[in-house]
Scaffold this motif. Structure first.
Motif, PDB file in Angstrom:
ATOM      1  N   ASP A  29      99.507  88.859  63.336  1.00 39.69           N
ATOM      2  CA  ASP A  29      98.523  88.405  62.352  1.00 39.69           C
ATOM      3  C   ASP A  29      99.168  87.929  61.055  1.00 39.69           C
ATOM      4  O   ASP A  29      98.595  87.100  60.344  1.00 39.69           O
ATOM      5  N   ALA A  30     100.353  88.424  60.738  1.00 37.66           N
ATOM      6  CA  ALA A  30     101.030  88.014  59.499  1.00 37.66           C
ATOM      7  C   ALA A  30     101.671  86.638  59.616  1.00 37.66           C
ATOM      8  O   ALA A  30     102.057  86.043  58.604  1.00 37.66           O
ATOM      9  N   LEU A  31     101.775  86.128  60.823  1.00 42.90           N
ATOM     10  CA  LEU A  31     102.470  84.861  61.050  1.00 42.90           C
ATOM     11  C   LEU A  31     101.586  83.668  60.683  1.00 42.90           C
ATOM     12  O   LEU A  31     100.581  83.410  61.331  1.00 42.90           O
ATOM     13  N   THR A  32     101.991  82.977  59.642  1.00 45.81           N
ATOM     14  CA  THR A  32     101.364  81.701  59.275  1.00 45.81           C
ATOM     15  C   THR A  32     102.497  80.723  58.978  1.00 45.81           C
ATOM     16  O   THR A  32     103.624  81.137  58.674  1.00 45.81           O
ATOM     17  N   LEU A  33     102.188  79.450  59.061  1.00 50.81           N
ATOM     18  CA  LEU A  33     103.214  78.457  58.758  1.00 50.81           C
ATOM     19  C   LEU A  33     103.637  78.543  57.295  1.00 50.81           C
ATOM     20  O   LEU A  33     104.824  78.390  56.977  1.00 50.81           O
ATOM     21  N   ALA A  34     102.677  78.821  56.414  1.00 45.09           N
ATOM     22  CA  ALA A  34     103.008  78.952  54.990  1.00 45.09           C
ATOM     23  C   ALA A  34     103.949  80.139  54.758  1.00 45.09           C
ATOM     24  O   ALA A  34     104.898  80.042  53.965  1.00 45.09           O
ATOM     25  N   TYR A  35     103.707  81.242  55.454  1.00 42.68           N
ATOM     26  CA  TYR A  35     104.555  82.418  55.287  1.00 42.68           C
ATOM     27  C   TYR A  35     105.962  82.156  55.826  1.00 42.68           C
ATOM     28  O   TYR A  35     106.949  82.550  55.210  1.00 42.68           O
TER      29      TYR A  35
END
Length: 192
Positions: A29-35
């Motif tokens: 769930d913590a995986l985003t492209l921004a992160y």
């Protein structure tokens, strides 16, 4: 001195590595492209140059896991004499080791991609390559050794379930390996 600019392949590998680390330490769930961009110290558009979406990044992670799994399988087989039982044990050992080492991350990736046509296609291709490698390893030990389609399906289901049970510490890796060995030997059509 200025930092060397990464090639496209190096940048992609870096981003996949960061994504794998994020999933391992913080969950899918913590995986985003921004992160991922933030962790890499680059702008978000650079990440989009490599991955059109979060799903594309997750699919790339799945493919990376698959490539490492196949490489581990090839290496295990290459270091095993052409004896049917030893080949089956090498297949079982490589499978369990891979699932145990990648279990948490891979489960998160698969769960995040569940039901997507891209994952289903990648999974079918992965299973076909895996079974082909196993069949070749078995035949090189015994020309009559083979897996029927239904036996290959049963083997994959059992191996995945046992590997994941070992990754969750439900059973020991040794018990998973020995059970996969027993299952695979029982499914192989061989001359002996």
């Amino acid at each position: 001195m200025a930092e060397r600019r990464l090639s496209s392949a190096e940048r992609r590998a870096q981003l996949v590595g960061i994504a794998r680390d994020v999933i391992a330490t913080e969950g899918t769930d913590a995986l985003t492209l921004a992160y991922v961009a933030s962790r890499a110290g680059i702008s978000k558009p650079v990440v989009y140059d490599h991955f059109s979406s979060r799903s594309a990044l997750l699919l790339s992670l799945y493919q990376d896991f698959d490539e490492r799994h196949l490489a581990d399988l090839h290496a295990a087989i290459a270091h095993t004499p052409p004896d049917l039982r030893q080949r089956v044990e090498a297949i079982a050992s490589a499978h369990v080791a891979c699932v145990v080492s990648q279990g948490v991350e891979l489960s998160g990736v698969v769960a995040a991609l569940a039901g997507t046509p891209a994952l289903e296609k990648a999974r079918r291709e992965s299973e076909r390559r895996y079974v082909d490698i196993c069949r070749q390893a078995l035949r090189s030990a015994d020309l009559a050794a083979d897996l029927s389609e239904e036996a290959a399906i049963a083997f994959l289901g059992a191996a995945d379930a046992l590997g994941h049970a070992a990754a969750r510490d439900t059973i020991s890796p040794e018990l998973a390996r020995s059970t996969i060995t027993t299952v695979l030997l029982s499914l192989v059509n061989a001359s002996g």
